[in-house]
Structure formats: structure tokens, C-alpha cells
Design a protein around this motif. Structure first.
Motif, PDB file in Angstrom:
ATOM      1  N   GLY A 360       0.819  -1.258   0.017  1.00 47.60           N
ATOM      2  CA  GLY A 360       0.090   0.062   0.166  1.00 47.60           C
ATOM      3  C   GLY A 360       1.219   1.153   0.083  1.00 47.60           C
ATOM      4  O   GLY A 360       2.075   1.210   0.047  1.00 47.60           O
ATOM      5  N   GLN A 424       1.034   1.417  -8.319  1.00 43.19           N
ATOM      6  CA  GLN A 424      -0.101   1.436  -7.399  1.00 43.19           C
ATOM      7  C   GLN A 424      -1.018   2.696  -7.730  1.00 43.19           C
ATOM      8  O   GLN A 424      -2.171   2.680  -7.537  1.00 43.19           O
ATOM      9  CB  GLN A 424       0.415   1.753  -5.959  1.00 43.19           C
ATOM     10  CG  GLN A 424       1.411   0.527  -5.352  1.00 43.19           C
ATOM     11  CD  GLN A 424       0.227  -0.593  -5.039  1.00 43.19           C
ATOM     12  OE1 GLN A 424      -1.016  -0.209  -4.852  1.00 43.19           O
ATOM     13  NE2 GLN A 424       0.667  -1.724  -4.789  1.00 43.19           N
ATOM     14  N   SER A 425      -0.159   3.860  -8.217  1.00 41.24           N
ATOM     15  CA  SER A 425      -1.131   5.004  -8.616  1.00 41.24           C
ATOM     16  C   SER A 425      -1.956   4.689  -9.855  1.00 41.24           C
ATOM     17  O   SER A 425      -3.146   4.920  -9.850  1.00 41.24           O
ATOM     18  CB  SER A 425      -0.401   6.154  -8.749  1.00 41.24           C
ATOM     19  OG  SER A 425       0.583   6.313  -7.804  1.00 41.24           O
ATOM     20  N   SER A 428      -4.907   2.565  -8.681  1.00 41.37           N
ATOM     21  CA  SER A 428      -5.903   3.373  -7.922  1.00 41.37           C
ATOM     22  C   SER A 428      -6.732   4.108  -8.971  1.00 41.37           C
ATOM     23  O   SER A 428      -7.998   4.356  -8.539  1.00 41.37           O
ATOM     24  CB  SER A 428      -5.493   4.183  -7.138  1.00 41.37           C
ATOM     25  OG  SER A 428      -4.392   5.175  -7.815  1.00 41.37           O
ATOM     26  N   ARG A 429      -6.619   4.184 -10.208  1.00 41.59           N
ATOM     27  CA  ARG A 429      -7.390   4.642 -11.198  1.00 41.59           C
ATOM     28  C   ARG A 429      -8.080   3.704 -12.183  1.00 41.59           C
ATOM     29  O   ARG A 429      -8.749   3.983 -12.788  1.00 41.59           O
ATOM     30  CB  ARG A 429      -6.385   5.405 -12.346  1.00 41.59           C
ATOM     31  CG  ARG A 429      -5.639   6.538 -11.481  1.00 41.59           C
ATOM     32  CD  ARG A 429      -5.073   7.597 -12.501  1.00 41.59           C
ATOM     33  NE  ARG A 429      -4.194   6.939 -13.454  1.00 41.59           N
ATOM     34  CZ  ARG A 429      -2.937   7.057 -13.465  1.00 41.59           C
ATOM     35  NH1 ARG A 429      -2.086   7.604 -12.104  1.00 41.59           N
ATOM     36  NH2 ARG A 429      -2.112   6.590 -14.149  1.00 41.59           N
ATOM     37  N   ALA A 459      -6.313  -2.278  -6.701  1.00 40.37           N
ATOM     38  CA  ALA A 459      -5.578  -1.328  -5.883  1.00 40.37           C
ATOM     39  C   ALA A 459      -5.983  -1.794  -4.387  1.00 40.37           C
ATOM     40  O   ALA A 459      -5.180  -1.729  -3.350  1.00 40.37           O
ATOM     41  CB  ALA A 459      -6.435   0.093  -6.117  1.00 40.37           C
ATOM     42  N   ASP A 460      -7.126  -2.611  -4.158  1.00 41.04           N
ATOM     43  CA  ASP A 460      -7.327  -2.936  -2.715  1.00 41.04           C
ATOM     44  C   ASP A 460      -7.244  -4.544  -2.437  1.00 41.04           C
ATOM     45  O   ASP A 460      -7.492  -4.835  -1.266  1.00 41.04           O
ATOM     46  CB  ASP A 460      -9.105  -2.717  -2.435  1.00 41.04           C
ATOM     47  CG  ASP A 460      -9.742  -3.266  -3.341  1.00 41.04           C
ATOM     48  OD1 ASP A 460      -9.290  -3.846  -4.549  1.00 41.04           O
ATOM     49  OD2 ASP A 460     -11.161  -3.360  -3.284  1.00 41.04           O
TER      50      ASP A 460
END
Length: 488
Positions: A360, A424-425, A428-429, A459-460
Motif C-alpha cells: 500500500g 499503485q497509482s 487506484s485509477r 488497488a485494494d
């Protein structure tokens, strides 16, 4: 024995009571006429009608007297019990009570002894009231602008005062003309003192800064106006400093005790009121010389101290030049050192293992914080090696701290860009990372065989999946993302 009664007729004339009273009155007035009687006043009392009733007595007799109210305003003195006076008037009778009396039309003190006794009585009375206390006396102004004079306009007193003031220090003189002896003089003098005090500041008639009450010499009777209670109280109540100059040097009146300063003569009063201009100029010149001497001594002392300090100071220009040279050398070494440091940090970041997706954003932030701390420590060590402890001690740390903040801000911007470009970014999109069973990233559809086990990272979290069907070829190959791990 002869028992014959006496005859009823007699040669003795018969008078009425009023005839006897009139005859006695005419006899007294004809025998004495106008007389002067010396005696001590007693039983003096003024009635509401305005008349005075009193008695004059000596060691052996007493003479009742009266002063009609029309005569009272013209008297030089007022009747007081216990004083010795000379009363002038006429002897007459009072028929209603069968007595004779003196009708007084003039009253004066009986010699200097009586005057001095009366003055002493008044002095003790006013002294007990505190009118002569030193605490009531005011200091005279050093250089008054306006001087008020209470005196006669016809005598030589005012001329002496004006001449003295003009000679010593010309000032504006205001005369309040008053009679200085005789009937009503005391009231006029008291009114003049009160009038000067009643003048407003800045009015048409300027308010005096000091008052001089003066008259020339004379007998004790001539100076009695300045021994009257009304004058003494007016002098004591004056808010303007007051100088008394009554009579000659040996003359003393009660106003001298109530005034703020006593002068032996009117000329001396003028000298007390204003200073001598020549004396002021001489004093000013003396003070100027003393000030100049003190300033010269202070300057010489300061020069001596400055020379001593100058000898103890190092060569400041050479010292500054040497420190500037060291700073320039440190600046030249700092730029390559920063570039090398940043390069090593990039290489160290490139060697870091790929973090697990589940770590994370918190893990990346912790790593960046650790790198930030190491970066600050490295900057400090680099600056210390480049410049040396001696250079840093001679100069402020503000320039180096500013440079470190500038580089830290630049590194923080690069870190933000690095974090924005991480996978990771991207996850998240809304994107996902596909790995095979061995954990290798799959970037092409052709790499996936039907029925293959896949791991899909969001992302999760991660999701297990099984591939179905065959890959469909597209007309053009999509551009691969620039990240180290491929995104699908």
C-alpha cells in the motif's frame, strides 16, 4: 414751740423736666463744644441699624459714646474693644435716660503704642490661622513676562520700579493705581491684588506673572493701610507670587509676613522681580565654556578608547577575503557532490525490490520518509566536509540551510513524480496487474494460455482467475506503459 405752718409760696423757680434737660444740654454743649477724648474702647457693639455704641474709659471713669451710621464709613479705624484711641466729637445729653454721652465723628489710634498693640494682636491672630506659614509661599518666576504693580501713580515709587526693570531686563509693567494711605486705602489695595488675580490668561489685559505691592516710607500711621486685615488676607490668598516693598528697610508691616518675598525698598523689589541681563549673559557664557570643555574631554576619552580597540582588532578585510575564498571553494565542491548524491540515490532506488501490492501507499510513504532523513544527514555531512568546521563557525548557517531546503524541495518533487508513476497509482485509477502462477507480470494476451491460472491485482487486493478462450489479435498493438511492471 411754734406750730404755725410754713407758707406755701417760695422764691425758688419751678422748672419742667424737659426744661431742666434742655438747660443741662445747652450748658454741656456750650461749656465743652467740640472735644478730643483719649481712652480705651470697651463695650463696643454695632447694632442692626448701623450705629456703634461704645464707652471710653480710663483708670477712674467711663464715658458712654455713640457713632451714627452716617459717620461710620468716614472713620479711619473701626472700634475694637481693648484699643486705646483718641475720639473727636461733641458732648451732648440723652434726656430719655438722664445721661450725657460723646457723639464721635472721628476716631484714631492714641499714639504708636496703641497702634503697635493692635498690630501685634492682629499678627498673632493671623499667625494662628497659618497665613504666615512658609509652606504657603510660592517661588518667584525666573524671568516674568508681565509685572503687576499695586501702588500710587503720583509717587516716585512707580518710577523707581520702571527704571530698575528697564535697566536690568525690560519687561511689560502694568500699574494698578491705588491710594496708599488714608480712609479706604486698605480696601482699594486688597481689591487691586484680587483684580490682578482675576485677570484671565490670554485676555486683553495680560495677567501678571508676579505682583509688587509698594509704597515709600512714612510714619506708622501712614503705613497702617498695609497692616489692615483685609490687605494681609488678600496677599495670602493671591495665586500670583507677590513681593511686598512697603516703606524703608527698617519698616515692617503685616503684609511682609503674608507675601511670598519681602523687599526692603521698591527698587529692591524690582531687582527681585527680574534678573540682571548682564548677569544672565555672563552665566550663559560660563555654562557654554564648561559644556565645551566637557565635550572636548569626552571626545578625547572616546578617541583614546577607540585607538585601543583598533589595535586589538584583526585585519578584517583580509579575514573576509579568506572566508569568501573558502566559501567559493565549498560552493564549487557542493554542486558536483549534490549531483553525485542524487545519482547514488537513484541507483539505490532502482535496486530496491518491487513492493508487494498489499504493502500500500503507507509503506511507500514510510520509505520516502526514511530516504528524506538520510538525505538531510547526507547533506549535512557533505557540507561539513566541503567547507570545514572553521568556515561554518565564521559564517551564518542560513545560506547552507537555504540551499539544503532548495534541494530537499527538489527531491520531494521527484519523489512525488516517482510515486505518481508507480503502478499503485495506476491501480487506484481502475487498472489491474495480471501475473501468472509464478508471479511474473503478463503484458501480452498471447502470453496467456487457455485454462492458465492467473493472479489479478487491484488497488485494494488480489483475485485468482482462470483464462478461457484464445487471445484476440488487434489491428495495432497498444503502447506499453513506462513502468517496470506491465499493466493490463
Amino acid at each position: 414751740m411754734d406750730t404755725t405752718p410754713a407758707p406755701t409760696t417760695s422764691n425758688v423757680p419751678e422748672y419742667a423736666v424737659s426744661e431742666i434737660a434742655g438747660a443741662v444740654r445747652r450748658t454741656l454743649e456750650g461749656a465743652f463744644g467740640r472735644v478730643r477724648v483719649r481712652g480705651e474702647v470697651c463695650e463696643a457693639k454695632r447694632y442692626p441699624s448701623g450705629h456703634w455704641y461704645l464707652s471710653l474709659k480710663d483708670e477712674n471713669a467711663k464715658l458712654e459714646s455713640v457713632i451714627w451710621k452716617t459717620t461710620v464709613p468716614r472713620l479711619a479705624i473701626q472700634p475694637e474693644n481693648g484699643i486705646e484711641v483718641i475720639a473727636t466729637g461733641r458732648i451732648t445729653t440723652y434726656a430719655d435716660r438722664s445721661k450725657y454721652q460723646l457723639v464721635i465723628d472721628r476716631l484714631e489710634f492714641a499714639g504708636e503704642g496703641a497702634l503697635l498693640a493692635r498690630i501685634e494682636m492682629l499678627r498673632k491672630k493671623l499667625l494662628a490661622e497659618g497665613l504666615f506659614e512658609d509652606s504657603r509661599k510660592r517661588a518667584l518666576p525666573r524671568l516674568p513676562v508681565v509685572i503687576g504693580v499695586v501702588s500710587s501713580e503720583a509717587g516716585a515709587v512707580i518710577q523707581d520700579i520702571r527704571t530698575t526693570i528697564l535697566r536690568r531686563f525690560p519687561r511689560h509693567v502694568i500699574l494698578w493705581p491705588v491710594p496708599v494711605q488714608g480712609q479706604g486705602a486698605a480696601e482699594r489695595i486688597a481689591a487691586a491684588i484680587a483684580g490682578f488675580n482675576a485677570l484671565p490668561s490670554g485676555g486683553t489685559i495680560p495677567r501678571p506673572d508676579v505682583i509688587i505691592v509698594a509704597r515709600g516710607g512714612g510714619s506708622l500711621e501712614d503705613l497702617m493701610a498695609f497692616n489692615e486685615e483685609v490687605v494681609v488676607r488678600a496677599a495670602a490668598a493671591s495665586a500670583i507670587p507677590l513681593i511686598s516693598a512697603v516703606g524703608h528697610e527698617t519698616d515692617t508691616t503685616l503684609i511682609d509676613f503674608a507675601s511670598d518675598r519681602r523687599a526692603p525698598t521698591p527698587t529692591a523689589a524690582a531687582e527681585l522681580a527680574v534678573p540682571a541681563r548682564a548677569d544672565l549673559l555672563a552665566d550663559l557664557s560660563q555654562r557654554e565654556a564648561r559644556l565645551r570643555g566637557a565635550m572636548v574631554r569626552q571626545l578625547r576619552a572616546a578617541e583614546t578608547v577607540l585607538l585601543r580597540l583598533e589595535r586589538r582588532l584583526p585585519d578584517v578585510p583580509a579575514r573576509v577575503t579568506d572566508l569568501r575564498r573558502r566559501l567559493d571553494e565549498a560552493e564549487e565542491c557542493l554542486a558536483p557532490a549534490l549531483v553525485a548524491f542524487v545519482r547514488r540515490r537513484h541507483e539505490a532506488l532502482g535496486r530496491l525490490p518491487m513492493p508487494h501490492p498489499r504493502a500500500g501507499i503507507a509503506a511507500r510513504r514510510a520509505t520516502l520518509a526514511l530516504l528524506e532523513g538520510r538525505k538531510g544527514a547526507a547533506f549535512a555531512r557533505l557540507a561539513q566536509r566541503a567547507q570545514g568546521a572553521r568556515g561554518l563557525a565564521a559564517f551564518s548557517a542560513a545560506p547552507l540551510a537555504g540551499l539544503i531546503r532548495e534541494k530537499a524541495a527538489k527531491l520531494a518533487g521527484l519523489a512525488a513524480r516517482l510515486e505518481a508513476g508507480s503502478y499503485q497509482s495506476v491501480l487506484s485509477r481502475g487498472f489491474a496487474l495480471v501475473r501468472d502462477a509464478q508471479g511474473q507480470a503478463l503484458t501480452r494476451a498471447a502470453q496467456v494460455a487457455p485454462g492458465a491460472k492467473l493472479q489479478v491485482a487491484f488497488a485494494d487486493g488480489d483475485v485468482s482467475a482462470t483464462a478461457e478462450g484464445e487471445a484476440v489479435k488487434r489491428s495495432r498493438t497498444p503502447k506499453a506503459p513506462p513502468a517496470q511492471e506491465s499493466l493490463l
